[in-house]
Design a protein around this motif. Structure first.
Motif, PDB file in Angstrom:
ATOM      1  N   TYR A   1       0.854  -1.180   0.000  1.00 49.17           N
ATOM      2  CA  TYR A   1       0.000   0.000   0.000  1.00 49.17           C
ATOM      3  C   TYR A   1       0.898   1.240   0.000  1.00 49.17           C
ATOM      4  N   ALA A   2       0.559   2.229  -0.811  1.00 50.28           N
ATOM      5  CA  ALA A   2       1.391   3.427  -0.913  1.00 50.28           C
ATOM      6  C   ALA A   2       0.542   4.687  -0.947  1.00 50.28           C
ATOM      7  N   LEU A   3       1.105   5.781  -0.417  1.00 59.16           N
ATOM      8  CA  LEU A   3       0.445   7.092  -0.408  1.00 59.16           C
ATOM      9  C   LEU A   3       1.492   8.158  -0.718  1.00 59.16           C
ATOM     10  N   MET A   4       1.138   9.082  -1.610  1.00 51.83           N
ATOM     11  CA  MET A   4       2.024  10.196  -1.957  1.00 51.83           C
ATOM     12  C   MET A   4       1.215  11.481  -2.090  1.00 51.83           C
ATOM     13  N   GLN A   5       1.841  12.590  -1.713  1.00 49.24           N
ATOM     14  CA  GLN A   5       1.150  13.880  -1.789  1.00 49.24           C
ATOM     15  C   GLN A   5       2.155  15.006  -1.892  1.00 49.24           C
ATOM     16  N   CYS A   6       1.809  16.012  -2.680  1.00 54.51           N
ATOM     17  CA  CYS A   6       2.616  17.245  -2.784  1.00 54.51           C
ATOM     18  C   CYS A   6       1.761  18.425  -2.341  1.00 54.51           C
ATOM     19  N   THR A   7       2.423  19.501  -1.946  1.00 56.67           N
ATOM     20  CA  THR A   7       1.690  20.752  -1.788  1.00 56.67           C
ATOM     21  C   THR A   7       1.217  21.135  -3.197  1.00 56.67           C
ATOM     22  N   PRO A   8      -0.075  21.410  -3.379  1.00 55.44           N
ATOM     23  CA  PRO A   8      -0.605  21.590  -4.740  1.00 55.44           C
ATOM     24  C   PRO A   8      -0.142  22.857  -5.455  1.00 55.44           C
ATOM     25  N   ASP A   9       0.614  23.702  -4.770  1.00 56.08           N
ATOM     26  CA  ASP A   9       1.158  24.866  -5.459  1.00 56.08           C
ATOM     27  C   ASP A   9       2.325  24.482  -6.365  1.00 56.08           C
ATOM     28  N   LEU A  10       2.878  23.275  -6.199  1.00 56.73           N
ATOM     29  CA  LEU A  10       3.975  22.829  -7.054  1.00 56.73           C
ATOM     30  C   LEU A  10       3.471  22.515  -8.455  1.00 56.73           C
ATOM     31  N   SER A  11       4.341  22.680  -9.427  1.00 56.37           N
ATOM     32  CA  SER A  11       4.014  22.269 -10.790  1.00 56.37           C
ATOM     33  C   SER A  11       4.041  20.740 -10.861  1.00 56.37           C
ATOM     34  N   GLN A  12       3.481  20.203 -11.925  1.00 57.62           N
ATOM     35  CA  GLN A  12       3.500  18.749 -12.108  1.00 57.62           C
ATOM     36  C   GLN A  12       4.932  18.229 -12.115  1.00 57.62           C
ATOM     37  N   GLU A  13       5.820  18.929 -12.799  1.00 56.40           N
ATOM     38  CA  GLU A  13       7.220  18.506 -12.885  1.00 56.40           C
ATOM     39  C   GLU A  13       7.892  18.508 -11.520  1.00 56.40           C
TER      40      GLU A  13
END
Length: 340
Positions: A191-203
């Motif tokens: 099982y895996a979970l990943m998250q970024c602060t959404p202000d980051l670009s996709q790259e």
């Protein structure tokens, strides 16, 4: 191992979880200090005090600034993608107070909260839409992946991480979050979970998450789960479900089936082109491919046996004829000798 009916492994894992939850999750930067009761200090305290309500009521992500010039404070808050509004509020509120207590006069600081984690950051510089890969916080479970499954495990693990990275990084400007799961064996699932602060670009989100996975492989390869946290992204995986699943944020499970064999002509007696059945049964084309060769082999075998039996019978007939002829010749000679 069990002790008085209690599973010791469960207790150990629970103890590890408690230790991880209570570990120090604050980072105070050494980029500069402010004096007590300064304008910057008051701006920091004021903006952070508003974050529990603002982050939890804005979908789990919120940014703000307060002040001017050298007294300007930039602040950012993020809750994990599966956190409810109440859990989000509690995590941000606790993190905010711990951050102020741990970093009383630092101009820049960061907290990853508890479990589930959340991010609270502030600085005297622009931190929005900027990728920061350090500092890093990481941890792992003490148990090892069974060595017999490690090669296959690594293949599934890497494929799953790639799928989850792609799903999370292609999220929206309000949520870049994804989960995923994949079977290694019948009884072993990742099982895996990943998250970024959404202000980051996709790259940049993609880069942050891949760097996190690489970091984990470097420090903790072969362990039964763990996490890596950076200023802009969160990553965790384990051998049991630890998040609230949601179809809209679930990555497609990777498929590691062996490549198909070289194409061959269809069986001569099969006209059914059905390839897949939803009930999990064998396709009719597959059944034809299995049974037609068997029938052909059976017919050939029967023919060979029949020919062999026929040849054997003819041989016995010849032998009988030869013996009878020899006996008849010997009898005539015997009679002739008596007559003479």
């Amino acid at each position: 191992m069990r002790l008085n009916g209690i599973n010791v492994s469960f207790l150990l894992s629970l103890l590890i979880s408690v230790c991880l939850a209570t570990a120090q999750k604050e980072r105070c930067y050494d980029t500069g200090n402010f004096t007590t009761n300064s304008t910057y200090g008051r701006n920091r305290d004021q903006i952070l005090a508003s974050f529990p309500a603002n982050v939890s009521s804005n979908g789990g992500f919120f940014t703000a600034t307060l002040g001017q010039d050298s007294n300007k404070v930039y602040a950012l808050g993020l809750c994990r993608g599966d956190s409810s509004s109440d859990i989000c509020y509690s995590c941000i509120n606790s993190s905010m107070h711990k951050l102020i207590a741990s970093c009383p006069n630092q101009k820049e600081a960061l907290s990853w909260g508890a479990d589930p984690p959340c991010i609270v950051r502030y600085a005297d510089r622009l931190i929005f839409e900027v990728l920061d890969l350090e500092p890093t916080d990481a941890g792992y479970n003490t148990g090892d992946v069974p060595s017999a499954n490690l090669t296959q495990f690594d293949l599934v693990w890497e494929s799953l991480m790639d799928s989850v990275v792609k799903k999370a990084s292609t999220g929206s400007s309000t949520l870049k979050y994804a989960t995923g799961e994949a079977d290694v064996t019948t009884f072993l699932k990742i099982y895996a979970l990943m998250q970024c602060t959404p202000d980051l670009s996709q790259e940049n989100c993609d880069s942050c998450l891949r760097q996190s996975a690489i970091y984990y492989q470097g420090c903790c390869h072969g362990k039964q789960g763990g996490y890596v946290q950076k200023p802009n992204c969160l990553f965790r995986w384990d051998l049991y479900p630890f998040y609230v699943s949601n179809a809209s944020t679930s990555a497609t499970a990777p498929s590691l089936s062996p490549p198909p064999a070289t194409a061959s002509p269809p069986p001569p007696f099969s006209t059914n082109t059905t390839i897949k059945r939803g009930d999990g049964g064998i396709a009719s084309q597959t059944l034809a491919a299995i049974f037609v060769p068997i029938v052909v082999i059976f017919i050939v075998a029967v023919a060979v046996i029949a020919v062999a039996l026929l040849l054997k019978r003819r041989k016995k007939t010849r032998q009988l004829q030869d013996v009878n002829g020899k006996l008849f010749l010997d009898f005539n000679l015997f009679v002739g000798s008596l007559a003479s």
